[in-house]
Design a protein around this motif. Structure first.
Motif, PDB file in Angstrom:
ATOM      1  N   GLU A  52      17.938  44.160   0.334  1.00  0.00           N
ATOM      2  CA  GLU A  52      17.568  44.235   1.751  1.00  0.00           C
ATOM      3  C   GLU A  52      17.607  45.679   2.255  1.00  0.00           C
ATOM      4  N   THR A  53      18.693  46.400   1.923  1.00  0.00           N
ATOM      5  CA  THR A  53      18.796  47.806   2.334  1.00  0.00           C
ATOM      6  C   THR A  53      17.689  48.632   1.695  1.00  0.00           C
ATOM      7  N   ALA A  54      17.414  48.380   0.414  1.00  0.00           N
ATOM      8  CA  ALA A  54      16.373  49.123  -0.299  1.00  0.00           C
ATOM      9  C   ALA A  54      15.010  48.921   0.351  1.00  0.00           C
ATOM     10  N   GLU A  55      14.689  47.674   0.714  1.00  0.00           N
ATOM     11  CA  GLU A  55      13.393  47.385   1.332  1.00  0.00           C
ATOM     12  C   GLU A  55      13.232  48.105   2.666  1.00  0.00           C
ATOM     13  N   ILE A  56      14.288  48.077   3.481  1.00  0.00           N
ATOM     14  CA  ILE A  56      14.212  48.733   4.794  1.00  0.00           C
ATOM     15  C   ILE A  56      14.067  50.239   4.620  1.00  0.00           C
ATOM     16  N   ALA A  57      14.824  50.815   3.662  1.00  0.00           N
ATOM     17  CA  ALA A  57      14.763  52.258   3.426  1.00  0.00           C
ATOM     18  C   ALA A  57      13.373  52.674   2.975  1.00  0.00           C
ATOM     19  N   VAL A  58      12.766  51.920   2.060  1.00  0.00           N
ATOM     20  CA  VAL A  58      11.429  52.239   1.558  1.00  0.00           C
ATOM     21  C   VAL A  58      10.395  52.123   2.675  1.00  0.00           C
ATOM     22  N   LYS A  59      10.487  51.059   3.462  1.00  0.00           N
ATOM     23  CA  LYS A  59       9.534  50.884   4.564  1.00  0.00           C
ATOM     24  C   LYS A  59       9.674  52.004   5.596  1.00  0.00           C
ATOM     25  N   ALA A  60      10.922  52.431   5.838  1.00  0.00           N
ATOM     26  CA  ALA A  60      11.143  53.540   6.776  1.00  0.00           C
ATOM     27  C   ALA A  60      10.503  54.819   6.248  1.00  0.00           C
ATOM     28  N   ALA A  61      10.627  55.043   4.924  1.00  0.00           N
ATOM     29  CA  ALA A  61      10.037  56.241   4.318  1.00  0.00           C
ATOM     30  C   ALA A  61       8.513  56.214   4.392  1.00  0.00           C
ATOM     31  N   LEU A  62       7.947  55.013   4.404  1.00  0.00           N
ATOM     32  CA  LEU A  62       6.487  54.880   4.451  1.00  0.00           C
ATOM     33  C   LEU A  62       5.933  54.909   5.868  1.00  0.00           C
ATOM     34  N   THR A  63       6.829  54.848   6.853  1.00  0.00           N
ATOM     35  CA  THR A  63       6.368  54.793   8.256  1.00  0.00           C
ATOM     36  C   THR A  63       6.775  56.036   9.042  1.00  0.00           C
ATOM     37  N   GLY A  64       6.815  57.183   8.338  1.00  0.00           N
ATOM     38  CA  GLY A  64       6.998  58.445   9.056  1.00  0.00           C
ATOM     39  C   GLY A  64       8.400  58.974   9.133  1.00  0.00           C
ATOM     40  N   HIS A  65       9.350  58.426   8.362  1.00  0.00           N
ATOM     41  CA  HIS A  65      10.728  58.914   8.380  1.00  0.00           C
ATOM     42  C   HIS A  65      11.079  59.564   7.047  1.00  0.00           C
ATOM     43  N   LEU A  66      11.896  60.606   7.094  1.00  0.00           N
ATOM     44  CA  LEU A  66      12.462  61.164   5.875  1.00  0.00           C
ATOM     45  C   LEU A  66      13.796  60.459   5.646  1.00  0.00           C
ATOM     46  N   VAL A  67      13.913  59.748   4.550  1.00  0.00           N
ATOM     47  CA  VAL A  67      15.100  58.941   4.262  1.00  0.00           C
ATOM     48  C   VAL A  67      15.797  59.495   3.019  1.00  0.00           C
ATOM     49  N   MET A  68      17.100  59.720   3.133  1.00  0.00           N
ATOM     50  CA  MET A  68      17.921  60.145   1.990  1.00  0.00           C
ATOM     51  C   MET A  68      18.949  59.061   1.711  1.00  0.00           C
ATOM     52  N   THR A  69      19.172  58.783   0.427  1.00  0.00           N
ATOM     53  CA  THR A  69      20.145  57.747   0.093  1.00  0.00           C
ATOM     54  C   THR A  69      20.720  58.000  -1.290  1.00  0.00           C
ATOM     55  N   THR A  70      21.835  57.336  -1.586  1.00  0.00           N
ATOM     56  CA  THR A  70      22.438  57.416  -2.914  1.00  0.00           C
ATOM     57  C   THR A  70      22.299  56.071  -3.612  1.00  0.00           C
ATOM     58  N   LEU A  71      22.291  56.125  -4.943  1.00  0.00           N
ATOM     59  CA  LEU A  71      22.197  54.923  -5.768  1.00  0.00           C
ATOM     60  C   LEU A  71      23.215  55.015  -6.899  1.00  0.00           C
ATOM     61  N   HIS A  72      23.612  53.866  -7.416  1.00  0.00           N
ATOM     62  CA  HIS A  72      24.525  53.847  -8.560  1.00  0.00           C
ATOM     63  C   HIS A  72      23.724  53.833  -9.856  1.00  0.00           C
ATOM     64  N   THR A  73      23.276  54.987 -10.287  1.00  0.00           N
ATOM     65  CA  THR A  73      22.628  55.137 -11.593  1.00  0.00           C
ATOM     66  C   THR A  73      23.146  56.428 -12.210  1.00  0.00           C
ATOM     67  N   ASN A  74      22.867  56.625 -13.492  1.00  0.00           N
ATOM     68  CA  ASN A  74      23.382  57.792 -14.186  1.00  0.00           C
ATOM     69  C   ASN A  74      22.387  58.938 -14.275  1.00  0.00           C
ATOM     70  N   SER A  75      21.102  58.659 -14.036  1.00  0.00           N
ATOM     71  CA  SER A  75      20.092  59.695 -14.232  1.00  0.00           C
ATOM     72  C   SER A  75      19.054  59.650 -13.126  1.00  0.00           C
ATOM     73  N   ALA A  76      18.273  60.732 -13.019  1.00  0.00           N
ATOM     74  CA  ALA A  76      17.208  60.795 -12.017  1.00  0.00           C
ATOM     75  C   ALA A  76      16.099  59.781 -12.304  1.00  0.00           C
ATOM     76  N   PRO A  77      15.602  59.668 -13.556  1.00  0.00           N
ATOM     77  CA  PRO A  77      14.589  58.630 -13.827  1.00  0.00           C
ATOM     78  C   PRO A  77      15.142  57.231 -13.570  1.00  0.00           C
ATOM     79  N   GLY A  78      16.440  57.041 -13.868  1.00  0.00           N
ATOM     80  CA  GLY A  78      17.052  55.730 -13.645  1.00  0.00           C
ATOM     81  C   GLY A  78      17.117  55.332 -12.186  1.00  0.00           C
ATOM     82  N   ALA A  79      17.149  56.337 -11.291  1.00  0.00           N
ATOM     83  CA  ALA A  79      17.175  56.033  -9.858  1.00  0.00           C
ATOM     84  C   ALA A  79      15.873  55.360  -9.429  1.00  0.00           C
TER      85      ALA A  79
END
Length: 575
Positions: free
Chosen positions: A405-432
């Motif tokens: 749910e958080t991921a969907e809202i963040a992605v939609k916000a990024a697509l509608t004119g907002h710059l969104v920064m977030t952290t994820l639990h992964t070990n690498s940049a491609p994995g994010a």
């Protein structure tokens, strides 16, 4: 010139000096006047916090007016004979530090080189002619904290405590713990807790652990990512120490069966420092973990993070995007918060609305609207993010994307004119990138929204006091860890041999290593077609000279910042 500033020649010269240097405008002077600040200390604080004027620019401007040199103290080694000339409390309160002396003179570093009153006081105390030099207040405070005679008192307080297990205390706040530790009449447990905090600050610790066991209580500090044992508090003061910390944190001192979380703020070494407290019931009593949140450790922007040039350029370009999604990954304690806050500081301007949602809010930043998660009250990341998007934000920071749910809202916000920064639990940049796909985000949304994906680690840096050239590479270590030795042919590498300044470890401080993927048209097409992390990584290497964490670490070794052993400690399992 504003009427308020015209009454003080010093303040007028400071403001005019900053204007002449192009660091502040006439319009900003009017805004500064409207803040209602009058004293030099208030105005300097407002310049730093509201207009992002660096402390170094303020002190150099004052030094020019006073016609005295500016002295950097970050590598200065104090002279014990000089320090003994002035009481530690006087040094802290007046923000001065004795540098050197002759038979008739004393060179004195001042955070305010125009403070004639303090110079006169030092002359009266020492009967030496004072030669003033200007220095950063933060560097003076750090020297004062590490060099004054308070450093000996933790053992003394513990040895001289009256071992009264039923100590009661009514003071639930510490205005200035450095001042409290000077008082011989203070309740022993209060002094012990204060000195534990002071020792943590002197060591540059990020966390304090007080751990009860069957026959003793262990005290450890996390310094540069490693836990170091210290003097053990008395076992029979275990309950009193836990209660003291709870009182300071406004927690329930009678509740010992469930974990509790709280926070408190102290004033030490001339600055305010926040502590986040967590208690955990164990079979031998409550374990305490205190996270130190020193706002002075935050950097004013990305330029001050000490990043390698390649990472700095990529991050700067990414945060200039008007919209899109920036992903930052790494384990706990890898410096993600510092990186994200530095990005926010870079963007923090009066014409930009920045809102964050965090769990918890670690540092309070002026000019940024920060929302704290409270899941018990229903304030989850997704709920907070929905509300934030109705607050007309330009930039949104999501402390952690942990569910679909958080991921969907963040992605939609990024697509509608907002710059969104977030952290994820992964070990690498491609994995994010692929992690968001695993959370149910459609490939076409990912390829359109993600601007940059980054992973980082913190490596210990070689102690500057005992840094020396490395005689030769450990071939067995390189072969065991599959390190390409040809990378270091003809390069002079370094290590730390160990000294008192680094407690014999050879390391002092930490630096980041980063792997960064910028979403190019080629990579966007690959994500759209469902490419996995390895495929994205291989394409990035070909497309933009992508350096993974190991390679970024090898470059830190070549530049002389750290060692191969340290790089492999944090990145051995990557790629």
């Amino acid at each position: 010139m504003s009427q308020a500033f015209a009454t003080s020649r010093v303040l007028e010269e400071l403001i005019m000096g900053l204007i002449n240097r192009g660091l502040i405008t006439e319009q900003q002077v009017i805004e500064l006047d409207s803040l209602g600040v009058n004293t030099q200390e208030e105005i300097e604080q407002a310049l730093r916090e509201h207009f992002q004027i660096k402390e170094s620019d303020i002190i150099s401007t004052l030094a020019d007016y006073a016609k005295v040199p500016v002295l950097r103290l970050n590598k200065f080694k104090p002279d014990p004979e000089c320090i003994s000339l002035l009481p530690s409390k006087f040094i802290r309160e007046n923000k001065v530090f004795p540098i050197s002396k002759t038979t008739s003179t004393l060179t004195l570093a001042l955070s305010d080189p125009l403070n004639i009153m303090v110079i006169q006081k030092v002359y009266d105390r020492t009967n030496l002619q004072v030669l003033p030099v200007a220095a950063l207040e933060s560097e003076i405070a750090k020297l004062a904290s590490s060099s004054t005679d308070d450093s000996r008192t933790l053992d003394e307080v513990i040895q001289n405590s009256d071992n009264d297990e039923n100590i009661e205390f009514t003071d639930n706040s510490i205005a200035d713990i450095a001042e409290d530790t000077d008082g011989s009449d203070a309740v022993p447990v209060i002094r012990i807790v204060n000195m534990i905090l002071m020792e943590a600050l002197r060591r540059g610790a990020s966390d304090i652990h007080v751990e009860p066991f069957d026959k003793d209580v262990r005290l450890r500090y996390r310094v540069d990512g490693a836990l170091i044992e210290s003097t053990k508090p008395p076992k029979n003061l275990q309950l009193a120490i836990a209660s003291r910390v709870k009182v300071m944190s406004q927690l329930d001192i009678a509740e010992r069966r469930i974990p509790q979380d709280g926070k408190f703020r102290i004033k030490a070494a001339g600055k305010e420092i926040d502590f986040r407290v967590s208690t955990l019931p164990t079979v031998h009593g409550e374990k305490l973990c205190l996270r130190i949140l020193d706002k002075g450790n935050l950097r004013a922007g990305l330029d001050d993070l000490g990043l390698d040039p390649d990472s700095l350029i990529k991050l700067k370009l990414a945060v200039k995007n008007p919209h899109g999604l920036i992903l930052v990954t790494g384990p706990t304690g890898s410096g993600k918060t510092t990186t994200l806050y530095s990005c926010l500081q870079e963007l923090n301007k009066p014409d930009v609305n920045i809102v964050t949602v965090e769990n918890p809010v670690e540092y309070q930043l002026d000019g940024i609207n920060q929302v704290e998660i409270n899941e018990k009250a229903g304030m989850t990341f997704s709920a907070a993010l929905r509300s934030i998007l109705r607050q007309d934000p330009d930039i949104v920071l999501v402390g952690e994307t942990r569910d679909n749910e958080t991921a969907e809202i963040a992605v939609k916000a990024a697509l509608t004119g907002h710059l969104v920064m977030t952290t994820l639990h992964t070990n690498s940049a491609p994995g994010a990138i692929t992690r968001l796909g695993d959370m149910g985000i459609a490939p076409f949304l990912l390829s359109s929204s993600v601007v940059l994906a980054q992973a980082q680690r913190l490596v210990k840096t070689i102690c500057p006091s005992c840094k020396e050239p490395l005689k030769e590479l450990d071939k067995e270590f390189c072969e065991l860890n599959k390190i390409p030795m040809e990378l270091f042919d003809g390069k002079e590498l370094f290590h730390g041999k160990g000294c008192p300044n680094c407690n014999g470890s050879g390391y002092k401080g930490r630096a980041s290593i980063m792997e960064i993927i910028v979403m190019t048209p080629k990579l966007k097409e690959m994500v759209l077609n469902g490419a996995n992390g390895d495929e994205i990584s291989a394409a990035a290497i070909e497309d933009q000279d992508f350096k993974d964490l190991k390679m970024a670490g090898y470059h830190r070794v070549i530049e002389g910042s750290t060692t191969l052993q340290e790089v492999m400690r944090v990145a051995a399992g990557e790629h």
